[in-house]
Design a protein around this motif. Structure first.
Motif: not given
Length: 137
Positions: A85-109
């Motif tokens: 949802t946060t990424i969608d809001a940023l993109i909707g405001a014209g902000v470029a966002v990198e592809p989502v990654r996963t933290d190898a240590l925590t499993g969080r995106r």
């Protein structure tokens, strides 16, 4: 000795543009805004949970040396509950966002984007009760 971070200071090249980005696009509320005539500089305190970002302007600040591996502060990371949802809001405001990654240590995106001066900013998806994510990004 140290209890927590109190604030992070950011010097911007265009105060109006950066204030708009941090308040309107990222939704950070203004705590106080001060014109400092002796420095010809604005200082805007923005709330980030219990902490703050101090947004400064100066007449001719030097550019950031390089991105992202310059010696010094690498990036700022913001905890979010819903990364998509946060990424969608940023993109909707014209902000470029990198592809989502996963933290190898925590499993969080997580993902990165940049402020108007190309300062790297990270969004780190936290668990519902996790307000202090730890990551080695």
């Amino acid at each position: 000795m140290i209890e927590a971070f109190h604030h992070v200071a950011i010097i911007c090249s265009d105060y109006a543009r950066s204030k708009d980005f941090y308040t309107r696009i990222l939704g950070l509320p203004v705590v106080r805004e001060t014109w400092r005539p002796g420095r010809q500089s604005w200082k805007c305190d923005l709330a980030v949970g219990a902490m703050q970002i101090e947004l400064f302007s100066f007449p001719t600040p030097p550019p950031r040396p390089s991105r992202p591996e310059a010696c010094g502060l690498r990036h700022l990371a913001f905890a979010v509950r819903d990364l998509d949802t946060t990424i969608d809001a940023l993109i909707g405001a014209g902000v470029a966002v990198e592809p989502v990654r996963t933290d190898a240590l925590t499993g969080r995106r997580f993902t990165f984007f940049a402020d108007p001066d190309d300062l790297p900013l990270e969004l780190y998806e936290s668990a519902p009760m996790d307000t202090h994510p730890t990551t080695m990004t």
